[in-house]
Design an enzyme around this catalytic site. Sequence first.
Site, PDB file in Angstrom:
ATOM      1  N   ARG A  67       0.813  -1.218   0.000  1.00 16.57           N
ATOM      2  CA  ARG A  67       0.000   0.000   0.000  1.00 16.57           C
ATOM      3  C   ARG A  67       0.848   1.269   0.000  1.00 16.57           C
ATOM      4  NH1 ARG A  67      -2.714  -3.944   2.717  1.00 16.57           N
ATOM      5  NH2 ARG A  67      -1.663  -3.429   4.652  1.00 16.57           N
ATOM      6  N   GLU A 104       5.653 -11.723  14.342  1.00 17.65           N
ATOM      7  CA  GLU A 104       5.171 -12.338  15.573  1.00 17.65           C
ATOM      8  C   GLU A 104       5.730 -13.764  15.685  1.00 17.65           C
ATOM      9  OE1 GLU A 104       0.986 -12.039  15.785  1.00 17.65           O
ATOM     10  OE2 GLU A 104       0.887 -12.836  17.826  1.00 17.65           O
TER      11      GLU A 104
HETATM   12  P1  AMP Z   1       4.525  -3.375  11.352  1.00 14.68           P
HETATM   13  O1  AMP Z   1       5.816  -3.885  10.746  1.00 14.68           O
HETATM   14  O2  AMP Z   1       4.042  -4.211  12.505  1.00 14.68           O
HETATM   15  O3  AMP Z   1       4.610  -1.900  11.683  1.00 14.68           O
HETATM   16  O4  AMP Z   1       3.396  -3.552  10.251  1.00 14.68           O
HETATM   17  C1  AMP Z   1       3.236  -2.602   9.255  1.00 14.68           C
HETATM   18  C2  AMP Z   1       2.787  -3.204   7.948  1.00 14.68           C
HETATM   19  O5  AMP Z   1       1.730  -4.133   8.131  1.00 14.68           O
HETATM   20  C3  AMP Z   1       2.274  -2.116   7.035  1.00 14.68           C
HETATM   21  O6  AMP Z   1       2.722  -2.364   5.708  1.00 14.68           O
HETATM   22  C4  AMP Z   1       0.766  -2.191   7.160  1.00 14.68           C
HETATM   23  O7  AMP Z   1       0.151  -1.971   5.916  1.00 14.68           O
HETATM   24  C5  AMP Z   1       0.477  -3.605   7.680  1.00 14.68           C
HETATM   25  N1  AMP Z   1      -0.436  -3.603   8.846  1.00 14.68           N
HETATM   26  C6  AMP Z   1      -0.112  -3.959  10.105  1.00 14.68           C
HETATM   27  N2  AMP Z   1      -1.168  -3.878  10.932  1.00 14.68           N
HETATM   28  C7  AMP Z   1      -2.203  -3.438  10.174  1.00 14.68           C
HETATM   29  C8  AMP Z   1      -3.589  -3.117  10.443  1.00 14.68           C
HETATM   30  N3  AMP Z   1      -4.127  -3.235  11.672  1.00 14.68           N
HETATM   31  N4  AMP Z   1      -4.347  -2.666   9.416  1.00 14.68           N
HETATM   32  C9  AMP Z   1      -3.814  -2.527   8.185  1.00 14.68           C
HETATM   33  N5  AMP Z   1      -2.533  -2.810   7.864  1.00 14.68           N
HETATM   34  C10 AMP Z   1      -1.727  -3.269   8.841  1.00 14.68           C
END
Ligand code: AMP
Length: 183
Positions: A67, A104
């Site tokens: 995205r 995770e």
């Molecule tokens: P993180 O590495 O945990 O910060 O996850 C970020 C990535 O996962 C981004 O590319 C987001 O698009 C996706 N992502 C994680 N959690 C969500 C959520 N609750 N809703 C939408 N996209 C998420």
Amino acid sequence: MKTLTDEQKKLLMDSIRDIPDFPKPGILFKDITTLLNNPEAFNLLMDHLTARYDEMNLDYIAGIESRGFIFGAALAAKLGIGFVPVRKQGKLPHTTIGEKYALEYGVDEIEIHIDAFNNKEGARVLLIDDLIATGGTAEAAAKLIRDAKAECVEACFIINLTFLSGTKKLEGLTPVYHILEVV
Ligand code: AMP
């Protein structure tokens, strides 16, 4: 407009759809497809980002799969600068550099092309994604920009899930900007 009013932020937040339990139970997925197909919200967002980044003298925008590609590519075209995709491991065809990050359960890896910034040392790069959660993906992407000898001028997210404190992982790597937050 460089600063959004509370009303404008509400318009953006209301344009994003919440999908409970996707992709697995307990996750509230923020679905930005409903922002993209809402011209008022999408234009407001792009006008704001263009106003914010127009004077930052950027050379490139790096967008995180998938995205981050949509917002990053649209913004790069508006600003008249190059766009660099940060992709999941194995997707880019030319020689790459990669960075692993913890999930995770297990490990994932993202990559950029070795010449993504045309070997321009100190290139000024904006990193962009739709959302920061735990911050692992953005941290790995900021490290890739650094490893490519470019400068991550800022990391920009439409939404910050602040309860996960993801921006802590970016401390010392890049300043962070987010438009909306979920507390
Ligand atoms: P993180 O590495 O945990 O910060 O996850 C970020 C990535 O996962 C981004 O590319 C987001 O698009 C996706 N992502 C994680 N959690 C969500 C959520 N609750 N809703 C939408 N996209 C998420």
